[in-house]
Scaffold this active site. Structure first.
Site, PDB file in Angstrom:
ATOM      1  N   THR A   1      -2.028  -5.982 -10.127  1.00  0.00           N
ATOM      2  CA  THR A   1      -1.570  -5.810 -11.123  1.00  0.00           C
ATOM      3  C   THR A   1      -0.566  -4.949 -11.094  1.00  0.00           C
ATOM      4  O   THR A   1       0.661  -4.351 -12.300  1.00  0.00           O
ATOM      5  CB  THR A   1      -2.749  -4.737 -11.315  1.00  0.00           C
ATOM      6  OG1 THR A   1      -3.809  -5.696 -12.043  1.00  0.00           O
ATOM      7  CG2 THR A   1      -1.857  -4.159 -12.667  1.00  0.00           C
ATOM      8  N   LYS A   2      -0.618  -4.024  -9.856  1.00  0.00           N
ATOM      9  CA  LYS A   2       0.913  -2.910  -9.679  1.00  0.00           C
ATOM     10  C   LYS A   2       2.191  -3.572  -9.972  1.00  0.00           C
ATOM     11  O   LYS A   2       3.238  -3.423  -9.706  1.00  0.00           O
ATOM     12  CB  LYS A   2       0.720  -2.256  -8.509  1.00  0.00           C
ATOM     13  CG  LYS A   2       1.665  -1.456  -7.953  1.00  0.00           C
ATOM     14  CD  LYS A   2       1.605  -0.396  -8.511  1.00  0.00           C
ATOM     15  CE  LYS A   2       3.061   0.216  -7.879  1.00  0.00           C
ATOM     16  NZ  LYS A   2       3.297   1.549  -8.490  1.00  0.00           N
TER      17      LYS A   2
END
EC number: 1.1.1.31
Length: 300
Positions: A171-172
């Site tokens: 996600t990052k």
């Protein structure tokens, strides 16, 4: 006080890690830190510990805020690394912007020692960390993640559990690529507007209420046009690392790469022009250099 009764050991006391460490200390978490230069730990108000092995031996949670996956791998699996001294029941929390496949491999190695592994990278910038207003993206076993809620609540106003280990780092990467796109594109537009004769304050006002609105417009450029580059965030070179991670590890694998090459070129140009170790917002100056020395502000 958190009421957790657990001691944290921080490895990585840079712009973000140091601020997270200070925030934890100020909210009552018992925390120590390690860096080869102990003064870099003390500057954040933390007690230094001489080595990774010694730190691991005296804490319950090892918190990593390091530059990238190769550094994390060395710190965790090295001869005198975290796992060399880890004991069953400890948890490693990795807040690095790291590669998901590396994270999953490290989690498997930790599990063999009875050690939990959670990836929990953050977003929100260095100015959000002291106020506990970060966003945390978490990946890990549900019970392990639930047991760390006291830690996440101390540093973040928004905590998102994304799935199994590696999901937070995935996600990052996606978030940071989108961040890079909006920053590079807005920088280009603002430099082009200034070079074409527009008042940058008026231009930014229009963008902030129009379809071009984005995070960079809303939170970065109101300061940048006044000469404040919001120092303390990730550098140009670290932004390059995140964009390359997206392109190599996600976009090409899934056949969705489209916007990446131009964004990568902008930050690589900034690095080549000497901005590599400066905050990523300086990409606007690199684009300004390419346009003949354009600056959005008059401040030296």
């Amino acid at each position: 006080m958190t009421g957790s009764g657990r001691r944290v050991g921080l490895i990585g006391v840079g712009n973000m890690g140091g601020r997270i460490g200070r925030r934890l200390h100020e909210t009552g978490v018992e925390i120590v830190g390690h860096h080869p230069d102990p003064e870099k730990v003390r500057r954040w108000g933390l007690e230094p510990v001489d080595s990774v092995r010694a730190l691991t031996a005296c804490v319950d949670v090892v918190l990593l805020c390091l530059p990238d996956s190769p550094v994390v791998e060395a710190v965790v699996t090295g001869e005198d690394g975290v796992l060399a001294a880890a004991r069953e029941g400890q948890v490693i929390v990795d807040a690095t912007s790291a590669l998901p496949q590396s994270t999953r491999a490290l989690a498997a190695a930790a599990a063999e020692r009875g050690v939990g592994y959670v990836d929990a990278p953050v977003s929100g910038g260095a100015r959000s960390a002291p106020e506990g207003r970060l966003t945390v993206m978490v990946g890990g076993e549900p019970d392990t993640v639930a047991g760390l809620r006291w830690l996440f609540d101390a540093i973040a106003s928004s905590v998102h559990v994304m799935g199994p280990v590696g999901s937070g780092h995935l996600t990052k990467i996606l978030n940071n690529f989108l961040n890079a796109v909006s920053l590079a594109a807005t920088s280009e537009v603002m430099v082009a507007g200034r070079a074409a004769g527009l008042d940058v304050h008026a231009l930014l006002q229009v963008l902030s209420v129009s379809s071009g609105r984005n995070y960079a417009v809303e939170t970065r450029f109101p300061s940048i046009i006044e000469g404040d580059y919001l120092e303390g965030g990730i550098t140009v070179d670290l932004m390059i690392k995140d964009v390359v991670s997206y392109l190599d590890q996600i976009a090409r694998q899934h056949g969705v790469s489209l916007a990446g090459s131009g964004v990568l070129s902008a930050f690589r140009m900034a690095s080549a022009l000497g901005y590599g170790d400066q905050i990523n917002n300086r990409v606007v100056d690199a684009l300004g250099d390419a346009a003949g020395g354009v600056r959005l502000h008059t401040r030296p």
